[in-house]
Design a protein around this motif. Sequence first.
Motif, PDB file in Angstrom:
ATOM      1  N   SER A  37      37.087  29.591  50.927  1.00 50.90           N
ATOM      2  CA  SER A  37      35.711  29.667  51.122  1.00 50.90           C
ATOM      3  C   SER A  37      35.358  28.191  50.443  1.00 50.90           C
ATOM      4  N   GLY A  38      36.298  27.319  50.043  1.00 52.56           N
ATOM      5  CA  GLY A  38      35.906  26.066  49.455  1.00 52.56           C
ATOM      6  C   GLY A  38      35.083  25.902  48.405  1.00 52.56           C
ATOM      7  N   ALA A  39      35.148  26.974  47.511  1.00 53.88           N
ATOM      8  CA  ALA A  39      34.388  27.046  46.370  1.00 53.88           C
ATOM      9  C   ALA A  39      34.637  25.767  45.327  1.00 53.88           C
ATOM     10  N   GLU A  40      33.670  25.261  44.582  1.00 54.31           N
ATOM     11  CA  GLU A  40      34.056  24.199  43.481  1.00 54.31           C
ATOM     12  C   GLU A  40      34.128  24.877  42.200  1.00 54.31           C
ATOM     13  N   GLY A  41      33.544  26.217  42.113  1.00 52.32           N
ATOM     14  CA  GLY A  41      33.649  27.094  40.948  1.00 52.32           C
ATOM     15  C   GLY A  41      33.626  28.495  41.127  1.00 52.32           C
ATOM     16  N   VAL A  42      34.152  29.331  40.151  1.00 50.20           N
ATOM     17  CA  VAL A  42      34.042  30.579  40.219  1.00 50.20           C
ATOM     18  C   VAL A  42      33.368  31.418  39.092  1.00 50.20           C
ATOM     19  N   ILE A  43      32.507  32.323  39.324  1.00 47.93           N
ATOM     20  CA  ILE A  43      32.022  33.231  38.135  1.00 47.93           C
ATOM     21  C   ILE A  43      32.770  34.561  38.489  1.00 47.93           C
ATOM     22  N   GLU A  44      33.669  35.076  37.521  1.00 51.31           N
ATOM     23  CA  GLU A  44      34.085  36.346  37.468  1.00 51.31           C
ATOM     24  C   GLU A  44      33.197  37.355  36.643  1.00 51.31           C
ATOM     25  N   PHE A  45      32.971  38.470  37.181  1.00 54.84           N
ATOM     26  CA  PHE A  45      32.004  39.476  36.619  1.00 54.84           C
ATOM     27  C   PHE A  45      32.500  40.843  37.283  1.00 54.84           C
ATOM     28  N   SER A  46      33.762  41.461  36.911  1.00 55.45           N
ATOM     29  CA  SER A  46      34.230  42.535  37.568  1.00 55.45           C
ATOM     30  C   SER A  46      33.997  43.634  36.580  1.00 55.45           C
ATOM     31  N   HIS A  47      35.615  43.908  35.999  1.00 56.88           N
ATOM     32  CA  HIS A  47      35.868  45.362  35.368  1.00 56.88           C
ATOM     33  C   HIS A  47      36.784  45.114  34.453  1.00 56.88           C
ATOM     34  N   PRO A  48      36.840  45.486  33.067  1.00 54.12           N
ATOM     35  CA  PRO A  48      37.905  45.365  32.277  1.00 54.12           C
ATOM     36  C   PRO A  48      39.164  45.647  32.823  1.00 54.12           C
ATOM     37  N   SER A  49      39.377  46.391  33.650  1.00 55.95           N
ATOM     38  CA  SER A  49      40.693  46.913  34.301  1.00 55.95           C
ATOM     39  C   SER A  49      41.169  45.923  35.269  1.00 55.95           C
ATOM     40  N   SER A  50      40.231  45.001  35.645  1.00 55.61           N
ATOM     41  CA  SER A  50      40.595  43.872  36.742  1.00 55.61           C
ATOM     42  C   SER A  50      40.604  42.651  36.220  1.00 55.61           C
ATOM     43  N   VAL A  51      39.913  42.365  35.181  1.00 50.77           N
ATOM     44  CA  VAL A  51      39.683  41.180  34.834  1.00 50.77           C
ATOM     45  C   VAL A  51      41.012  40.067  34.448  1.00 50.77           C
ATOM     46  N   MET A  52      41.949  40.690  33.933  1.00 51.75           N
ATOM     47  CA  MET A  52      43.192  39.770  33.643  1.00 51.75           C
ATOM     48  C   MET A  52      44.030  39.514  35.074  1.00 51.75           C
ATOM     49  N   GLY A  53      43.981  40.567  35.788  1.00 45.58           N
ATOM     50  CA  GLY A  53      44.558  40.233  37.182  1.00 45.58           C
ATOM     51  C   GLY A  53      43.543  39.199  37.945  1.00 45.58           C
ATOM     52  N   ASN A  54      42.467  39.184  38.041  1.00 48.62           N
ATOM     53  CA  ASN A  54      41.471  38.033  38.435  1.00 48.62           C
ATOM     54  C   ASN A  54      41.870  36.680  37.892  1.00 48.62           C
ATOM     55  N   VAL A  55      41.726  36.866  36.677  1.00 50.88           N
ATOM     56  CA  VAL A  55      42.006  35.517  35.768  1.00 50.88           C
ATOM     57  C   VAL A  55      43.121  34.837  36.166  1.00 50.88           C
ATOM     58  N   ASN A  56      44.280  35.637  36.428  1.00 55.00           N
ATOM     59  CA  ASN A  56      45.780  35.276  36.295  1.00 55.00           C
ATOM     60  C   ASN A  56      45.794  34.606  37.714  1.00 55.00           C
ATOM     61  N   ALA A  57      45.096  34.992  38.647  1.00 49.10           N
ATOM     62  CA  ALA A  57      44.914  34.492  40.025  1.00 49.10           C
ATOM     63  C   ALA A  57      44.220  33.447  40.233  1.00 49.10           C
ATOM     64  N   LEU A  58      43.062  33.101  39.456  1.00 52.86           N
ATOM     65  CA  LEU A  58      41.983  32.292  39.606  1.00 52.86           C
ATOM     66  C   LEU A  58      41.995  31.056  38.789  1.00 52.86           C
ATOM     67  N   ILE A  59      42.545  30.900  38.011  1.00 52.24           N
ATOM     68  CA  ILE A  59      42.819  29.770  37.054  1.00 52.24           C
ATOM     69  C   ILE A  59      43.657  28.955  37.529  1.00 52.24           C
ATOM     70  N   PRO A  60      44.892  29.137  38.186  1.00 51.50           N
ATOM     71  CA  PRO A  60      45.781  28.319  38.772  1.00 51.50           C
ATOM     72  C   PRO A  60      45.149  27.643  40.118  1.00 51.50           C
ATOM     73  N   LEU A  61      44.110  28.048  40.484  1.00 52.81           N
ATOM     74  CA  LEU A  61      43.545  27.185  41.714  1.00 52.81           C
ATOM     75  C   LEU A  61      42.872  25.884  41.106  1.00 52.81           C
ATOM     76  N   GLY A  62      42.748  25.599  40.138  1.00 53.92           N
ATOM     77  CA  GLY A  62      42.263  24.408  39.569  1.00 53.92           C
ATOM     78  C   GLY A  62      40.926  24.238  39.301  1.00 53.92           C
ATOM     79  N   ILE A  63      40.186  25.140  39.770  1.00 54.01           N
ATOM     80  CA  ILE A  63      38.487  24.987  39.759  1.00 54.01           C
ATOM     81  C   ILE A  63      38.091  25.853  38.492  1.00 54.01           C
ATOM     82  N   PRO A  64      36.807  25.217  37.987  1.00 48.98           N
ATOM     83  CA  PRO A  64      36.437  25.971  36.827  1.00 48.98           C
ATOM     84  C   PRO A  64      35.970  27.313  36.965  1.00 48.98           C
ATOM     85  N   VAL A  65      36.468  28.169  36.076  1.00 47.31           N
ATOM     86  CA  VAL A  65      36.322  29.699  36.374  1.00 47.31           C
ATOM     87  C   VAL A  65      35.447  30.147  34.896  1.00 47.31           C
ATOM     88  N   VAL A  66      34.229  30.757  35.044  1.00 48.43           N
ATOM     89  CA  VAL A  66      33.723  31.471  34.065  1.00 48.43           C
ATOM     90  C   VAL A  66      33.882  32.757  34.143  1.00 48.43           C
TER      91      VAL A  66
END
Length: 259
Positions: A56-85
């Motif tokens: 998507s070319g995103a310069e930042g991410v806001i993650e607001f999903s579900h407790p059962s998904s958050v760790m999977g999302n975070v582990n996938a998103l942080i290595p992208l190198g863009i800021p993650v909230v």
Amino acid sequence: MKIAIVGYGKMGHIIENSAKNFGHEVVATVDIIAKDATNLVPQGDYDAVAKAVKESGAEGVIEFSHPSSVMGNVNALIPLGIPVVIGTTGWNDKHAEVNELASKCNGVAMTSANFSIGVNMLYKIIEEAAKLVSQFDEYDASVSEIHHNQKADSPSGTAIDIAKHLLANYPKKDTIVTDPFHQRPKANELHVASMRVGSVPGTHTVYFDSNADTIEITHRARSREGFANGAVHALERLTEYVNNGKLAKGRLYKMEDLF
């Protein structure tokens, strides 16, 4: 700023509106259920989440999903190198793990139990109130919280944060108890009680009680817009501070680092 939103439920939609109102471009919305999301991914396919955000070319991410998904999302998103909230709660026991991940891949993220500016002012008020009340032995203390019946975790992360701020300034209490009491509570135990009902956005109360009177300090959210606005402001500041060197990459930050 180009923003991707991971988790496109009620909060995701409100965050999208807030981001657009602040002049940002939402370039991707990612979800496993929401049919109006720009990217519908299979449940548990976190590589697909990362791919959707990266493409998507995103310069930042806001993650607001579900407790059962958050760790999977975070582990996938942080290595992208863009800021993650990270707005999802219910993963307090994983903060050290996420901080280590950010350090290893030179990523950057921030989290908060509550993005409301009012709640973060409440923390400071509670600290000062606890210092004052702790001088008088006749007062006891407790915390309660009420949220809508769709909230997946209990007690709220905000309630736990409130309890921690209280304990740090109230020597008579040193243990948080979130389960119902089936016996008389010990003097050192701080009870944190939860209720789930209707569509309440969030109400948190600290009680200081004596035989003579009760002091209540309450924060009531009127809507979820305050949380969404705070999350967008958090991403703005996290990005700004990383770019200008005020904050370094390789860490998981908290709200107090930004505000």
